[in-house]
Design a protein around this motif. Structure first.
Motif, PDB file in Angstrom:
ATOM      1  N   VAL A  51      -4.197  -5.956 -10.842  1.00 45.26           N
ATOM      2  CA  VAL A  51      -3.431  -4.919 -11.538  1.00 45.26           C
ATOM      3  C   VAL A  51      -2.282  -5.608 -12.260  1.00 45.26           C
ATOM      4  O   VAL A  51      -1.830  -6.674 -11.850  1.00 45.26           O
ATOM      5  N   ASP A  57      -6.919  -3.826  -3.827  1.00 40.78           N
ATOM      6  CA  ASP A  57      -5.938  -4.370  -4.765  1.00 40.78           C
ATOM      7  C   ASP A  57      -4.636  -4.747  -4.061  1.00 40.78           C
ATOM      8  O   ASP A  57      -3.994  -5.745  -4.420  1.00 40.78           O
ATOM      9  N   HIS A 108       2.443  -2.033 -12.984  1.00 42.24           N
ATOM     10  CA  HIS A 108       1.921  -1.314 -11.815  1.00 42.24           C
ATOM     11  C   HIS A 108       2.939  -1.229 -10.679  1.00 42.24           C
ATOM     12  O   HIS A 108       3.091  -0.174 -10.048  1.00 42.24           O
ATOM     13  N   TRP A 109       3.656  -2.326 -10.424  1.00 42.76           N
ATOM     14  CA  TRP A 109       4.529  -2.373  -9.258  1.00 42.76           C
ATOM     15  C   TRP A 109       5.947  -1.937  -9.599  1.00 42.76           C
ATOM     16  O   TRP A 109       6.474  -2.276 -10.657  1.00 42.76           O
ATOM     17  N   SER A 140       0.821  -1.218   0.000  1.00 45.73           N
ATOM     18  CA  SER A 140       0.000   0.000   0.000  1.00 45.73           C
ATOM     19  C   SER A 140       0.853   1.265   0.000  1.00 45.73           C
ATOM     20  O   SER A 140       0.325   2.365  -0.203  1.00 45.73           O
ATOM     21  N   THR A 160      -1.730   2.268  -3.910  1.00 43.35           N
ATOM     22  CA  THR A 160      -2.619   1.267  -4.503  1.00 43.35           C
ATOM     23  C   THR A 160      -3.873   1.156  -3.642  1.00 43.35           C
ATOM     24  O   THR A 160      -3.771   1.138  -2.411  1.00 43.35           O
ATOM     25  N   THR A 165       4.678   1.372  -6.054  1.00 48.55           N
ATOM     26  CA  THR A 165       4.125   1.504  -7.408  1.00 48.55           C
ATOM     27  C   THR A 165       5.071   2.310  -8.293  1.00 48.55           C
ATOM     28  O   THR A 165       5.883   3.106  -7.806  1.00 48.55           O
TER      29      THR A 165
END
Length: 444
Positions: A62, A45, A67-68, A30, A41, A35
């Motif tokens: 995702v 998710d 995304h990461w 989080s 995020t 990200t």
């Protein structure tokens, strides 16, 4: 008394520690640093990804590759490693490294997770598990890194991708660090063979791996569990291979346009992944209905006992088939490999089957009520989550918040196991002292 108390508390301890670990990884995912764009995020998710990684499933809401950030991918990789080893195994290893010894209660609890046959062997089993799993991951890493370099990835990226894929494959994690996915490697054996081998070995479970490592020269001394797991896994692999090869041979959206070698390679890869691997070089949504249905069955069966796979487990499926054969023949005992199976074990297998079927039915029913997707897509997604497989027909990211939470519950129960979860949530356990008179109802 200590051993009995430890066994009764092991399920609750596993539940609490497992939940705490998921909470930690959710918090880390989080963070804005997790990200690529530096934004937080959404909680659902982050939780979904943490549960999917810790339960070594591989379903995503995702895109993992875009995304990461590197930090987020490292968190996911560590989550898969922790989930693959098992939280209690990891805790025991940390305790053993500090105190150099284990108490009886800790040995009993750890034995329940590692499936060690003797309490005195728990320490050596833990060390063998770490050495074996790390060795397989290292071999997979060494096989994949040159391949990544040859595919024009920078050296640093090749090293990271090689390690990520190695951890994901052996622990049956199903996560892919590349935005292009694994479909780009459909015809490449230098990717498919190491990945499929690592997934298959990891899906056998540590009890089988330990037997193979320690007694590979003397198959006659292998345990019944190892023989049953290997035989059944081999049969299921061959069945999956034949179904994919035959059903998809002329499918223009999957194997149709490719040569014979690619068809064989892709079919073998696809046959391994429902064990709990979750990686795919074929478009799952483009498979024929017959292939999807057979994949549903393979995902429901899952991997070996003591492995990272979910489902009812390979040995449970084998015992149920053996029980049906014995009943059809009129045999009183269920026998295999010159051994008789206790009736209590058959009862446990039946219990696992019906509890698992109940979880899948309820989850599918709820998903059909809260999502607009068709039965075949919803059932496939639920079975993939419950079996901690990670294959998807492409609807995971389009699920609403409620649908994501349903799959989170499926992954959680699938990794813990419905029987273990029931034992952990039971308010009390008791031994009945009174045996009621028997009377046989009509069956069939």
């Amino acid at each position: 008394m200590v051993g009995s108390a430890a066994r009764s508390s092991s399920s609750r301890l596993a539940l609490l520690v497992f939940t705490a670990i998921i909470g930690l990884f959710t918090a880390l995912l989080s963070l804005p640093v997790a990200t690529t764009d530096g934004t937080r995020t959404p909680f659902v998710d982050a939780l979904f990804t943490a549960v999917s990684a810790t339960t070594v499933t591989g379903l995503v809401t995702v895109d993992t590759g875009t995304h990461w950030s590197t930090f987020g991918l490292v968190v996911i990789m560590i989550s898969m490693k922790v989930g693959g080893l098992g939280v209690l195994t990891l805790a025991s290893l940390l305790g053993l490294s500090v105190s150099r010894q284990m108490g009886l209660a800790q040995r009993v609890i750890t034995a329940s997770e590692t499936r060690a046959e003797k309490l005195a062997e728990v320490g050596s089993v833990l060390r063998t598990i770490v050495i074996t799993s790390t060795s397989f991951e290292l071999l997979t890493f060494l096989a994949l890194t040159p391949f990544m370099i040859a595919n024009e990835h920078p050296l640093g990226e090749s090293l990271f991708f090689g390690m990520f894929y190695a951890v994901s494959a052996f622990n049956n994690g199903g996560f892919v660090p590349e935005a292009a996915g694994t479909a780009q490697y459909l015809a490449d054996p230098y990717f498919s063979v190491p990945i499929a081998t690592a997934v298959f070995v990891g899906s056998l479970g540590f009890p089988v791996i330990l037997v193979l490592v320690g007694k590979w020269r003397t198959p006659r001394k292998w345990s019944l569990h190892a023989k049953l797991t290997l035989a059944t896994s081999g049969i299921l692999f061959l069945a999956g291979f034949v179904v994919h090869l035959v059903m998809e041979w002329s499918n223009p959206a999957t194997l149709g346009p490719h040569d014979i070698g690619t068809k064989v390679l892709a079919s073998a890869f696809a046959a391994v992944m429902p064990r709990s691997g979750g990686l795919s070089t074929l478009d799952i949504g483009a498979l024929h209905n017959e292939t999807q249905l057979f994949t549903d069955l393979l995902m429901f069966i899952g991997g070996g006992s003591g492995s990272t796979g979910g489902g009812i487990k390979v040995t449970t499926f084998a015992l149920l088939i053996l029980a049906l054969v014995a009943e059809a023949r009129g045999d009183r005992d269920v026998e295999v490999f010159r051994r008789s199976i206790p009736q209590e074990t058959i009862r446990q297998a039946i219990g696992v089957l019906f509890m698992s079927a109940a979880v899948v039915f309820v989850a599918t029913f709820v998903m059909l009520r809260i999502t607009p997707f068709a039965l075949e897509s919803v059932l496939f997604e639920v079975l993939s989550a419950f079996g901690t497989v990670g294959l998807s027909m492409g609807i995971t990211g389009d699920l609403g918040t409620a649908g994501k939470y349903v799959l989170v519950a499926c992954m959680y129960v699938g990794r813990i196991g419905p029987m273990s979860l029931g034992a952990a949530l039971a308010l009390r356990s008791r031994t009945r002292m009174v045996h009621l008179p028997e009377e046989r109802p009509i069956v069939g």
